[in-house]
Scaffold this motif. Structure first.
Motif, mmCIF file in Angstrom:
data_model
loop_
_atom_site.group_PDB
_atom_site.id
_atom_site.type_symbol
_atom_site.label_atom_id
_atom_site.label_comp_id
_atom_site.label_asym_id
_atom_site.label_seq_id
_atom_site.Cartn_x
_atom_site.Cartn_y
_atom_site.Cartn_z
ATOM 1 N N LEU A 642 0.784 -1.116 0.188
ATOM 2 C CA LEU A 642 0.042 0.190 -0.107
ATOM 3 C C LEU A 642 1.022 1.414 -0.233
ATOM 4 N N PHE A 643 1.760 1.318 0.974
ATOM 5 C CA PHE A 643 2.305 2.526 1.457
ATOM 6 C C PHE A 643 3.013 3.402 -0.090
ATOM 7 N N PRO A 644 4.320 2.349 -1.301
ATOM 8 C CA PRO A 644 4.509 2.926 -2.323
ATOM 9 C C PRO A 644 3.515 3.034 -3.036
ATOM 10 N N ILE A 645 2.127 2.968 -3.613
ATOM 11 C CA ILE A 645 1.237 2.992 -4.078
ATOM 12 C C ILE A 645 0.663 4.216 -4.092
ATOM 13 N N VAL A 646 0.646 4.646 -2.488
ATOM 14 C CA VAL A 646 -0.164 5.916 -2.070
ATOM 15 C C VAL A 646 0.655 7.490 -1.879
ATOM 16 N N THR A 647 2.083 6.870 -2.480
ATOM 17 C CA THR A 647 3.471 7.742 -2.340
ATOM 18 C C THR A 647 3.236 8.346 -3.390
ATOM 19 N N ILE A 648 3.128 6.920 -4.461
ATOM 20 C CA ILE A 648 3.412 7.696 -5.969
ATOM 21 C C ILE A 648 2.218 8.366 -6.402
ATOM 22 N N ILE A 649 0.953 8.134 -5.794
ATOM 23 C CA ILE A 649 -0.199 9.150 -5.728
ATOM 24 C C ILE A 649 -0.723 10.328 -5.524
ATOM 25 N N ILE A 650 0.316 10.632 -3.889
ATOM 26 C CA ILE A 650 0.404 11.937 -3.412
ATOM 27 C C ILE A 650 1.463 12.656 -4.575
ATOM 28 N N LYS A 675 10.511 9.651 6.312
ATOM 29 C CA LYS A 675 12.000 8.997 6.961
ATOM 30 C C LYS A 675 11.316 7.656 5.560
ATOM 31 N N ALA A 676 9.311 7.383 5.823
ATOM 32 C CA ALA A 676 9.052 6.131 5.364
ATOM 33 C C ALA A 676 8.992 6.233 3.929
ATOM 34 N N ILE A 677 9.292 7.835 3.113
ATOM 35 C CA ILE A 677 9.216 7.945 1.825
ATOM 36 C C ILE A 677 11.040 7.250 1.120
ATOM 37 N N ALA A 678 11.401 7.911 1.905
ATOM 38 C CA ALA A 678 13.106 7.279 1.732
ATOM 39 C C ALA A 678 13.756 6.249 1.293
ATOM 40 N N LYS A 679 13.092 5.374 2.586
ATOM 41 C CA LYS A 679 13.129 4.465 3.095
ATOM 42 C C LYS A 679 12.380 3.360 2.228
ATOM 43 N N GLU A 680 11.953 3.867 1.039
ATOM 44 C CA GLU A 680 10.806 3.363 0.377
ATOM 45 C C GLU A 680 11.804 2.674 -1.235
ATOM 46 N N GLY A 681 12.552 3.727 -1.171
ATOM 47 C CA GLY A 681 12.834 4.372 -2.289
ATOM 48 C C GLY A 681 12.523 5.802 -3.448
ATOM 49 N N PHE A 682 11.619 6.518 -2.346
ATOM 50 C CA PHE A 682 10.910 7.566 -2.827
ATOM 51 C C PHE A 682 12.278 9.279 -3.205
ATOM 52 N N ALA A 683 13.239 8.103 -2.801
ATOM 53 C CA ALA A 683 14.101 9.552 -2.144
ATOM 54 C C ALA A 683 14.007 10.879 -3.422
ATOM 55 N N GLU A 684 14.198 10.301 -4.668
ATOM 56 C CA GLU A 684 14.741 10.861 -5.740
ATOM 57 C C GLU A 684 13.276 12.349 -5.685
ATOM 58 N N TYR A 685 11.806 11.282 -4.961
ATOM 59 C CA TYR A 685 10.590 12.435 -5.913
ATOM 60 C C TYR A 685 10.715 13.620 -5.080
#
Length: 835
Positions: A642-650, A675-685
């Motif tokens: 769920l978290f990666p999907i929600v992050t992308i939508i945000i 912190k969670a966003i960075a851990k999941e590989g979305f630091a580039e965002y």
């Protein structure tokens, strides 16, 4: 018959003749140029900056010719805050804030500077030659026009030197500002009434031997007019103990005890008299010789000779100019009991400067009269003492109250010293002035420091001023505010996404209000589907990316050309049927795009699958035009699906706003979720946001509470901090032992460190607030108070019991949070009044 009555008209004793070309001309032919002085804000000046200001004053005064008088006059007036309730669109919380501060008393500061050119004879006159003692004042003719011309040139140089200092600003007063108009009182009216009120009439002025009274206001005057009253040493600045620690110094000017720290109506007059220095020194040489010849008759003569010799040696050794100086505090009250307290407070303030408090009862009338703007030439010379320019300048006050930002946009904070609301722009005005190059903000504060209150207070005011606000939270900090906005807009705004078993979080990535699918929208859909399809360690092939892109484009055309309701289910069925035929027609090989594998991996998100709710929301909700959106992701931040999907939508939601909402302010605030966003590989965002958002009239804000996070995270260190020109810190005393690391990481100066460590050290117990430090571009910083009304408190509160009380009452009232808060405030106010 000669008039023996004691009463005289003001006109017969008035020492001023005219105001011409923005200058005051006295009847004794003195010319005075008047300035309004803008000083730095209190608690924002470092030791080096005090030195620079002192040096600027010194250089400026050295430009003035002999027989000039410098009078710096600081007014400190008790005023009450007048709320601005005239706006038609003022919100419930905005109105409650203004009412909370209604009639809040505070000490306001106004600073003026008067440069007077007089004559050698006038500089030597004593109190018995004051214009008050003369029967008739006959105007004199200005004879030496060349001297006046040279004086005006020197005044222009004086003004330029101080304005170029970067710390002090002079604005020359116009004739109207000096004399006033029919509607606005001028400086002279204000002085003769000791009031800045617009409708204050002139009243009787009693200049008696024992009492000086202006209307009902009785004056008391404390003077520094003798070297015996002065401290053994003076300094440019002094340590303010109440806000200093063993690791930091909070500095104020040496004379601050008789400035903003003296809480009563008063005027602090600072005189410097520029005689001819060579004449003064020759007089002292002669006096020293006389003292030497009389030394055998009295030891005091010997001591006096030694002091005169020391003064002469200093003057000749360092090339110092001999001048005279005088300082006095004129305070007043219409209540005799309060006047007694004011006398004691003024004496105590002078004692804090290690001066001997001298309550002057002899020359009160002449000192009051001489301090009138333009009448410094009437000053009684016996009330002055000899010194040099540099030590005399140590008695100048060098700070003022907090200024309002000169822009329409901003947030309301409170002055930490007086509690008065301050309009503060930490985004647009600093950008315009070049103080910052981006609007991004980094907020650091431990748990319980008031972080959530400050961020709630900030984003609420941003939203009320038309901004689009997107919040990513992990603790329900913004639920109350979001629900209130939802009620206020009747469901048109205030969108709160959270995950519960009964009501899981769901979206529809294919829905738009206007049926427009631009490049960003298409790319975000592709990124979302790629995330569902491929693992992080499994990059897609080029052929797969092309096939997916064609599938998304094909489904979008399918939506536009039919009445199909867009959803992920529809996309899945389109790929399974229509797009399969397209692939077959193109003879796309299985190794280039494995359709069966694609459908199999995405099946859990199709109807009947484990996550079929996630991308098939029934709500037709396009977030582009929603101005207040909260994603509460605490329950899913560790969920691998769920978290990666929600992050992308945000991220897609905000980037869509960023690119499509031209000329509209937008901000994204990421709480601990970063912190969670960075851990999941979305630091580039995050990196992309912080580097790009400034180009789209936007700002990215990150909030954290753990010191180790900022010290050890490369994302924070390299991206967030380096691209956040506005840094906001709350109470850091928990991290006192780690603060050197924080200081190094954030690049804080010693002045900024002192300000941060002074947070909440001297809070007023009669007010409920917490302080916050705001630094802009490494050059402008100050500590402000986050003080809110009771209604705002209940809208922002994160206390579980208080939040439940609001939400339960709102449910009883049909979901209206605003009405619930009003009821709770009324109940609490009634309880307080009963107690």
């Amino acid at each position: 018959m000669r008039n023996m009555a004691k009463t005289r008209t003001l006109e017969s004793r008035f020492p001023l003749l005219a105001v011409e070309e923005n200058c005051i001309i006295s009847k004794e032919a003195d010319i005075t140029v008047c300035f309004k002085v803008i000083l730095p804000e209190v608690f924002t000046v470092s030791s080096a900056e005090y030195d620079a200001m002192h040096s600027a004053w010194h250089k400026a005064i050295k430009t003035l010719p002999d027989h000039s008088i410098v009078l710096k006059q600081d007014w400190f007036i008790k005023e009450s805050y007048e709320p601005d309730l005239s706006k038609e669109d003022i919100s419930f919380l905005g109105k409650s804030y203004q009412q909370h501060f209604n009639e809040r008393p505070f000490l306001n500061h106004y600073c003026y500077l008067f440069l007077t050119k007089t004559s050698k004879e006038r500089m030597r006159m004593q109190s018995n030659f004051s214009s008050l003692c003369k029967g008739v004042l006959i105007p004199k003719e200005i004879r030496d026009k060349e001297n006046i011309h040279r004086f005006m040139e020197a005044v222009a140089q004086f003004e330029r030197i101080l304005n170029d200092s970067g710390f002090i600003s002079l604005e020359r007063l116009t004739s109207e500002e000096i004399t006033g108009t029919d509607n606005v009182p001028g400086l002279l009216d204000q002085y003769l009434t000791l009031s800045r009120a617009k409708d204050e009439p002139l009243q009787d002025i009693s200049l008696g031997n024992e009492e000086v009274r202006v209307g009902n206001k009785r004056l008391c005057v404390h003077t520094l007019s003798d070297t015996d009253d002065l401290p053994g040493t003076v300094s440019i600045d002094s340590r303010y103990e109440k806000l200093s620690t063993d690791r930091s110094d909070c500095l104020l000017s040496f004379a601050s005890p008789v400035g903003l720290l003296l809480n009563c109506n008063h005027i602090y007059n600072q005189y410097i008299f520029l005689d001819n220095s060579d004449d003064n020194l020759r007089k002292f040489e002669k006096s020293a010789r006389n003292m030497h010849s009389l030394a055998k008759y009295s030891r005091s003569n010997q001591i006096n000779r030694e002091w005169i010799e020391k003064y002469l040696n200093e003057a000749h050794s360092f090339g110092l100019s001999s001048i005279r100086a005088h300082f006095n505090v004129i305070a007043w009250s219409d209540d005799p009991a309060e006047l007694k307290r004011i006398k004691n407070d003024t004496g105590s303030a002078l004692a804090l400067m290690e001066c001997k408090p001298r309550h002057n009862t002899v020359d009160v009338a002449t000192l009051f009269w001489a301090a009138m703007p333009g009448n410094a030439g009437d000053f009684p010379s016996e009330e002055s003492f000899y010194t040099f320019i540099e030590p005399a300048l140590c008695f100048f006050t060098e700070e003022t109250n907090y200024h309002d930002s000169p822009s329409h946009f901003g947030i309301k904070m409170a002055d930490r010293l007086t509690g008065k609301p301050v309009h503060l722009d930490i985004s647009d005005f600093p950008m315009k002035k070049g103080i910052i190059t981006n609007r991004n903000k980094f907020i650091l504060g431990p748990s319980g420091s008031g972080k959530s209150f400050f961020t709630n207070h900030m984003v609420r005011q941003y939203w009320e001023q038309g901004s689009h606000v997107l919040l990513i939270d992990t603790g329900n900090s913004y639920q109350g505010l979001c629900e209130m906005i939802k009620g206020k807009t009747k469901g048109q705004d205030g969108v709160y996404f959270t995950y519960t078993e009964d009501n899981p979080i769901s979206f529809n990535p294919f829905y738009t209000d206007d049926n427009v699918f631009d490049i960003e929208k298409r790319e975000s859909i592709k990124t979302l589907i790629l995330t569902l399809w491929k693992r992080d360690d499994e990059p897609p092939k080029r052929s797969e990316e092309v096939a997916l892109s064609n599938a998304v484009s094909g489904y979008i055309e399918h939506i536009k050309n039919s009445d199909v309701k867009p959803s992920f289910n529809g996309f899945y069925e389109y790929v399974k049927n229509e797009y399969k035929q397209v692939l077959q027609a193109k003879e796309v090989r299985e190794k280039d795009f494995d359709l069966a594998n694609f459908l199999n991996v995405l099946e859990p998100y199709y109807k009947g699958g484990e996550y079929d709710y996630l991308l098939n929301s029934e709500k037709e909700l396009d977030l582009l035009n929603k101005r207040f959106i909260v994603f509460e992701i605490d329950a899913i931040k560790d969920h691998k699906i769920l978290f990666p999907i929600v992050t992308i939508i945000i991220m897609e939601t905000f980037i869509n706003k960023m690119r499509r909402l031209k000329g509209i302010r937008k901000l994204i605030l990421i709480e601990e979720a970063w912190k969670a966003i960075a851990k999941e590989g979305f630091a580039e965002y995050i990196k992309y946001l912080f580097k790009t958002v400034r180009k789209f009239f936007g700002e990215a804000i990150v909030v954290t509470q753990e010191v180790d996070d900022i010290i050890h995270s490369p994302v924070v260190k390299e991206t967030i901090i380096n691209n956040s020109d506005c840094k906001i810190l709350l109470d850091q005393r928990k991290y006192m032992n780690k603060f050197d690391d924080i200081q190094a990481m954030l690049g804080l100066t010693e002045k900024e460190k002192s300000q941060i460590l002074s947070i909440n050290m001297n809070n007023d117990p009669s007010r409920k607030y917490k302080e916050v430090w705001i630094g802009l571009g490494g050059t402008h910083s100050a500590v402000y108070a986050t003080e809110v009304s009771m209604a705002e408190y209940y809208a922002y509160t994160t206390e579980e019991t208080e939040k439940l009380e609001v939400m339960q009452l709102a449910e009883e009232l049909g979901g209206n949070v605003e009405h619930a808060i009003k009821r709770i405030v009324l109940k609490n106010t009634a309880n307080q009044n009963n107690n």
